[in-house]
Enzyme design. Structure first.
Site, PDB file in Angstrom:
ATOM      1  N   ARG A  27      11.319  11.923  -7.929  1.00 42.50           N
ATOM      2  CA  ARG A  27      10.769  13.396  -8.226  1.00 42.50           C
ATOM      3  C   ARG A  27       9.594  13.418  -7.904  1.00 42.50           C
ATOM      4  O   ARG A  27       8.588  14.039  -8.881  1.00 42.50           O
ATOM      5  CB  ARG A  27      11.156  13.468  -9.892  1.00 42.50           C
ATOM      6  CG  ARG A  27      12.412  13.371 -10.616  1.00 42.50           C
ATOM      7  CD  ARG A  27      13.098  14.768 -10.694  1.00 42.50           C
ATOM      8  NE  ARG A  27      14.313  14.751 -10.989  1.00 42.50           N
ATOM      9  CZ  ARG A  27      15.136  15.437 -11.706  1.00 42.50           C
ATOM     10  NH1 ARG A  27      14.446  16.360 -12.377  1.00 42.50           N
ATOM     11  NH2 ARG A  27      16.319  15.281 -12.121  1.00 42.50           N
ATOM     12  N   ARG A  31       7.699  19.405 -10.594  1.00 39.93           N
ATOM     13  CA  ARG A  31       6.857  20.262 -11.612  1.00 39.93           C
ATOM     14  C   ARG A  31       5.409  19.674 -11.770  1.00 39.93           C
ATOM     15  O   ARG A  31       4.689  20.182 -12.272  1.00 39.93           O
ATOM     16  CB  ARG A  31       7.582  20.305 -12.714  1.00 39.93           C
ATOM     17  CG  ARG A  31       8.668  21.314 -12.821  1.00 39.93           C
ATOM     18  CD  ARG A  31       9.635  21.391 -13.835  1.00 39.93           C
ATOM     19  NE  ARG A  31      10.515  20.009 -13.910  1.00 39.93           N
ATOM     20  CZ  ARG A  31      11.084  19.867 -14.634  1.00 39.93           C
ATOM     21  NH1 ARG A  31      11.335  20.323 -15.812  1.00 39.93           N
ATOM     22  NH2 ARG A  31      11.780  18.347 -14.806  1.00 39.93           N
ATOM     23  N   ARG A  40       7.235  27.896  -6.060  1.00 36.65           N
ATOM     24  CA  ARG A  40       8.281  28.109  -7.037  1.00 36.65           C
ATOM     25  C   ARG A  40       8.335  29.463  -7.842  1.00 36.65           C
ATOM     26  O   ARG A  40       9.429  29.935  -8.045  1.00 36.65           O
ATOM     27  CB  ARG A  40       8.902  27.229  -7.854  1.00 36.65           C
ATOM     28  CG  ARG A  40       9.542  25.951  -6.914  1.00 36.65           C
ATOM     29  CD  ARG A  40      10.978  26.332  -6.681  1.00 36.65           C
ATOM     30  NE  ARG A  40      11.754  27.071  -7.931  1.00 36.65           N
ATOM     31  CZ  ARG A  40      12.314  26.369  -8.888  1.00 36.65           C
ATOM     32  NH1 ARG A  40      12.182  25.131  -9.203  1.00 36.65           N
ATOM     33  NH2 ARG A  40      12.389  27.214  -9.875  1.00 36.65           N
ATOM     34  N   ASP A  76      19.142  19.304  -5.350  1.00 33.94           N
ATOM     35  CA  ASP A  76      19.556  18.707  -6.512  1.00 33.94           C
ATOM     36  C   ASP A  76      20.905  18.140  -6.586  1.00 33.94           C
ATOM     37  O   ASP A  76      21.747  18.555  -5.703  1.00 33.94           O
ATOM     38  CB  ASP A  76      19.456  19.767  -7.702  1.00 33.94           C
ATOM     39  CG  ASP A  76      19.695  19.374  -9.031  1.00 33.94           C
ATOM     40  OD1 ASP A  76      18.677  18.900  -9.702  1.00 33.94           O
ATOM     41  OD2 ASP A  76      20.975  19.531  -9.686  1.00 33.94           O
ATOM     42  N   TYR A 155      28.039  16.489 -15.931  1.00 33.91           N
ATOM     43  CA  TYR A 155      27.619  17.892 -15.768  1.00 33.91           C
ATOM     44  C   TYR A 155      28.886  18.868 -15.928  1.00 33.91           C
ATOM     45  O   TYR A 155      28.952  19.848 -16.705  1.00 33.91           O
ATOM     46  CB  TYR A 155      26.728  18.239 -14.929  1.00 33.91           C
ATOM     47  CG  TYR A 155      25.388  17.604 -15.110  1.00 33.91           C
ATOM     48  CD1 TYR A 155      24.470  18.038 -15.999  1.00 33.91           C
ATOM     49  CD2 TYR A 155      25.114  16.289 -14.544  1.00 33.91           C
ATOM     50  CE1 TYR A 155      23.204  17.455 -16.359  1.00 33.91           C
ATOM     51  CE2 TYR A 155      23.670  15.524 -14.719  1.00 33.91           C
ATOM     52  CZ  TYR A 155      22.783  16.336 -15.384  1.00 33.91           C
ATOM     53  OH  TYR A 155      21.583  15.658 -15.969  1.00 33.91           O
TER      54      TYR A 155
HETATM   55  O1  1CP Z   1      11.266  14.619  -5.540  1.00 35.86           O
HETATM   56  C1  1CP Z   1      12.408  14.765  -5.995  1.00 35.86           C
HETATM   57  O2  1CP Z   1      13.154  13.873  -6.202  1.00 35.86           O
HETATM   58  C2  1CP Z   1      12.936  16.143  -6.101  1.00 35.86           C
HETATM   59  C3  1CP Z   1      14.316  16.245  -5.948  1.00 35.86           C
HETATM   60  C4  1CP Z   1      15.450  16.271  -6.970  1.00 35.86           C
HETATM   61  C5  1CP Z   1      16.277  15.216  -7.374  1.00 35.86           C
HETATM   62  C6  1CP Z   1      16.416  13.928  -6.255  1.00 35.86           C
HETATM   63  C7  1CP Z   1      15.593  17.220  -7.850  1.00 35.86           C
HETATM   64  C8  1CP Z   1      14.996  18.411  -8.160  1.00 35.86           C
HETATM   65  N1  1CP Z   1      16.780  16.836  -8.808  1.00 35.86           N
HETATM   66  C9  1CP Z   1      17.077  15.644  -8.094  1.00 35.86           C
HETATM   67  C10 1CP Z   1      18.349  14.861  -8.763  1.00 35.86           C
HETATM   68  C11 1CP Z   1      18.856  14.961 -10.101  1.00 35.86           C
HETATM   69  N2  1CP Z   1      18.935  15.889 -10.825  1.00 35.86           N
HETATM   70  C12 1CP Z   1      19.119  13.869 -10.864  1.00 35.86           C
HETATM   71  C13 1CP Z   1      19.289  12.313 -10.458  1.00 35.86           C
HETATM   72  C14 1CP Z   1      17.723  12.162 -10.695  1.00 35.86           C
HETATM   73  C15 1CP Z   1      17.365  11.396 -12.060  1.00 35.86           C
HETATM   74  O3  1CP Z   1      18.056  10.556 -13.054  1.00 35.86           O
HETATM   75  O4  1CP Z   1      16.403  12.054 -12.370  1.00 35.86           O
HETATM   76  C16 1CP Z   1      19.640  14.634 -12.343  1.00 35.86           C
HETATM   77  C17 1CP Z   1      20.142  13.880 -13.399  1.00 35.86           C
HETATM   78  C18 1CP Z   1      19.576  15.867 -12.017  1.00 35.86           C
HETATM   79  C19 1CP Z   1      19.999  16.690 -12.967  1.00 35.86           C
HETATM   80  C20 1CP Z   1      19.046  17.866 -13.162  1.00 35.86           C
HETATM   81  N3  1CP Z   1      18.323  18.887 -12.627  1.00 35.86           N
HETATM   82  C21 1CP Z   1      18.275  17.532 -14.540  1.00 35.86           C
HETATM   83  C22 1CP Z   1      18.209  16.754 -15.489  1.00 35.86           C
HETATM   84  C23 1CP Z   1      18.793  17.271 -16.809  1.00 35.86           C
HETATM   85  C24 1CP Z   1      19.203  16.357 -17.753  1.00 35.86           C
HETATM   86  O5  1CP Z   1      20.440  15.989 -17.722  1.00 35.86           O
HETATM   87  O6  1CP Z   1      18.558  15.952 -18.729  1.00 35.86           O
HETATM   88  C25 1CP Z   1      16.977  19.009 -14.314  1.00 35.86           C
HETATM   89  C26 1CP Z   1      16.143  19.295 -15.430  1.00 35.86           C
HETATM   90  C27 1CP Z   1      17.351  19.574 -12.871  1.00 35.86           C
HETATM   91  C28 1CP Z   1      16.646  20.572 -12.431  1.00 35.86           C
HETATM   92  C29 1CP Z   1      15.772  20.182 -11.497  1.00 35.86           C
HETATM   93  N4  1CP Z   1      16.166  19.451 -10.345  1.00 35.86           N
HETATM   94  C30 1CP Z   1      14.925  19.200  -9.625  1.00 35.86           C
HETATM   95  C31 1CP Z   1      13.829  19.759 -10.106  1.00 35.86           C
HETATM   96  C32 1CP Z   1      12.463  19.932  -9.482  1.00 35.86           C
HETATM   97  C33 1CP Z   1      14.361  20.315 -11.209  1.00 35.86           C
HETATM   98  C34 1CP Z   1      13.511  21.072 -12.289  1.00 35.86           C
HETATM   99  C35 1CP Z   1      13.744  22.366 -12.313  1.00 35.86           C
HETATM  100  C36 1CP Z   1      12.644  23.465 -11.578  1.00 35.86           C
HETATM  101  O7  1CP Z   1      11.758  23.019 -11.102  1.00 35.86           O
HETATM  102  O8  1CP Z   1      12.780  24.708 -11.832  1.00 35.86           O
END
Ligand code: 1CP
Length: 347
Positions: A27, A31, A40, A76, A155
């Site tokens: 990540r 953010r 964004r 994602d 999910y």
């Molecule tokens: O730099 C990076 O790594 C960004 C790319 C990225 C990746 C690798 C994003 C962007 N999401 C992910 C993978 C992801 N998404 C995982 C596996 C990684 C981990 O364990 O953290 C998981 C579980 C998700 C699901 C997800 N998407 C969540 C978690 C929710 C929960 O169950 O608690 C969330 C909050 C998202 C949204 C998301 N995905 C990515 C971003 C930057 C965001 C935030 C939303 C936004 O910026 O509007």
């Protein structure tokens, strides 16, 4: 001049001698970066994931800022589901929300398979990125990624983020034939998502089984590992290193390696000196507690040094946090951490 193939990241993943300990952050895009938040503004998460220009820019932001040893593709784990037509959204402050959770065989059968022609924006973004990254620090590798079947299933079955994964595990225990069909479906989609990224030029892949730590080793072996193994085997044919990561997986590290990983990602709860004997002759990735960035810099770097020292016992070591960057992280701390890891003397 170094080439991509000789980059510290790929050398460590292959277990070869490195010029310095490579570092990137899960990540790292997102953010915690003001330039990300600005870009964004007014654009929904899943719309940004379908726009090649935005994907390229967001993926490059942390590479420019920190000079990390690898880029991770901005997308994602639920994007491929959206691409095949599953009705879902990523809700700000919540995460992925699925309109019609999957419960029956008919629900599973209604999910189409994924093909590369459904995600032309992924191919375009990877190709654009690979071109840009070739000119950064002598060639910076791009990591493609996908969600592992269990984490994506959570999910789909829960309908959104979950702590207990109770409905998911109820399906796994109570309706094994539906579970098997669902896991086969997702493993095909995840493999196709990874193959598309590698075909377009990604140098490595990471399979995120973030929530696998909710499982006992026995249940993991029986209900999950064969499906993750299918994804990793299919991508293995493409010849790129495969990283396999989960959270709270102290009891599963050996099994996650055996699923077909070249590198096992370790969260911060398991010290590397305990993790390394478990993963066998594989490289490890990790695993500084992501909250240490909130400590004074000297405290953070002292703990980073412990991680690097412990990592020497592994076949290879890629430095990372033990999970994703926390959104309130000060980017300047990550810049200092990157510099510290990259300049730390090799033993
Ligand atoms: O730099 C990076 O790594 C960004 C790319 C990225 C990746 C690798 C994003 C962007 N999401 C992910 C993978 C992801 N998404 C995982 C596996 C990684 C981990 O364990 O953290 C998981 C579980 C998700 C699901 C997800 N998407 C969540 C978690 C929710 C929960 O169950 O608690 C969330 C909050 C998202 C949204 C998301 N995905 C990515 C971003 C930057 C965001 C935030 C939303 C936004 O910026 O509007």
């Amino acid at each position: 001049m170094t080439t991509l193939h000789d980059s510290a990241f790929l050398k460590a993943a292959r277990g070869e001698t490195v010029p310095h300990t490579p570092v990137w952050f899960m990540r790292q895009a997102g953010r915690s970066l003001p330039e990300y938040l600005k870009l964004r503004e007014g654009i929904a998460m899943l719309d940004s994931c379908a726009d090649p220009e935005l994907i390229v820019e967001i993926t490059l932001q942390p590479v420019r800022r920190y000079g990390v040893d690898a880029a991770i593709f901005f997308s994602d784990i639920v994007l491929p589901l959206k691409a095949v037509g599953v009705d879902l959204d990523i809700v700000p402050g919540v995460g992925p929300v699925v309109a019609n959770p999957v419960r029956t065989l008919a629900d599973v059968d209604a999910i189409p398979d994924l093909t590369a022609d459904q995600i032309p924006y992924i191919t375009a973004a990877v190709q654009g990125l690979v071109g840009e990254l070739a000119g950064i620090n002598g060639g910076t590798p791009l990591i493609g990624f996908a969600g592992a079947p269990f984490t994506v299933a959570s999910y789909l079955v829960e309908g959104g983020p979950s702590k207990e994964h109770a409905k998911t595990k109820a399906l796994m225990f109570g309706a094994p034939e539906v579970w098997d069909a669902l896991m086969r479906k997702i493993s095909g989609i995840s493999a196709a998502f990874l193959e598309t990224q590698v075909a377009a030029g990604a140098s490595a892949v990471q399979l995120f089984d973030s929530w696998a730590g909710a499982l006992t080793p026995g249940d993991y072996v029986r209900h999950v590992q064969p499906h993750s193994a299918r994804v990793l085997e299919q991508v293995g044919k493409l010849g790129v290193p495969r990283i396999h990561f989960g959270v709270g997986t102290t009891n599963l590290l050996d099994l996650m390696g055996e699923a077909g990983a070249d590198v096992v990602g370790v969260d911060w709860r398991t010290p590397l000196d305990r993790a390394i004997p478990m993963v066998g002759d594989r490289a490890v990735q990790g695993n500084l507690d992501p909250t240490l960035v909130f400590a004074p810099t000297e405290v953070m770097t002292a703990r980073a040094a412990e991680v690097i020292e412990a990592g020497r016992a592994a076949r290879g070591h890629i430095f990372n946090l033990g999970h994703g960057v926390i959104p309130s992280t000060d980017p300047d701390q990550l810049a200092r951490l990157t510099e510290f890891v990259q300049s730390y003397p090799l033993g």
